[in-house]
Design a protein around this motif. Sequence first.
Motif, PDB file in Angstrom:
ATOM      1  N   ASP A   1       3.863   1.450  -1.234  1.00 46.16           N
ATOM      2  CA  ASP A   1       4.400   1.533  -2.590  1.00 46.16           C
ATOM      3  C   ASP A   1       3.344   2.069  -3.539  1.00 46.16           C
ATOM      4  N   LEU A   2       2.110   1.609  -3.368  1.00 45.39           N
ATOM      5  CA  LEU A   2       1.018   2.055  -4.219  1.00 45.39           C
ATOM      6  C   LEU A   2       0.759   3.550  -4.010  1.00 45.39           C
ATOM      7  N   ASN A   3       0.787   3.978  -2.736  1.00 49.30           N
ATOM      8  CA  ASN A   3       0.600   5.402  -2.447  1.00 49.30           C
ATOM      9  C   ASN A   3       1.711   6.236  -3.078  1.00 49.30           C
TER      10      ASN A   3
ATOM     11  N   LEU B   1       0.832  -1.204   0.000  1.00 49.84           N
ATOM     12  CA  LEU B   1       0.000   0.000   0.000  1.00 49.84           C
ATOM     13  C   LEU B   1       0.868   1.255   0.000  1.00 49.84           C
TER      14      LEU B   1
END
Length: 163
Positions: free
Chosen positions: A91-93, A89
């Motif tokens: 990394d996704l953010n 998450l």
Amino acid sequence: MEGMENEGNSSHDPQLSEQTQAFVKGPEHLENVYVDKEAVYKLTEGLLSHYLPGLQNSKRTLQELTQNQLILLDTLDQEVTKFQECNALLDLNSLFTEAKVYHNKLVNIRKEMMLLHERTTKLKKRALKLQQHKQKEALEREQQREKELERERQLIAKPAKRT
């Protein structure tokens, strides 16, 4: 009996059988030993009854510990998975943040390109007007020069015709 005392047996029992005395004295006398099967059975039963409950209890405890370890390992695996998901998450953010930055850059580049397009269009129009103006001036100069040449031709004296 002296042999028994030498072997470290502090109990002095005169009723010990010869077989038992031979066993206590050492292994060299074992050849002539008579073993009572019932006594062996009772000794085995006594030994088992003495140690077996503790061993069974230890076995149950070890099984519980093993089960608890398996549960703990599963829990740890779940926690590791949660941490991996949290990292994913994060990394996704960071990817979304990076995408937003690049989107803003693209919007700015698009605005700049539109501004440059407008400027080039205005410059082309201005250049066309200037070119047309220069052509008009050149045409007017040419016409003016032709007028002046015509005027000079008219001013040049012509010899009169003889009649």
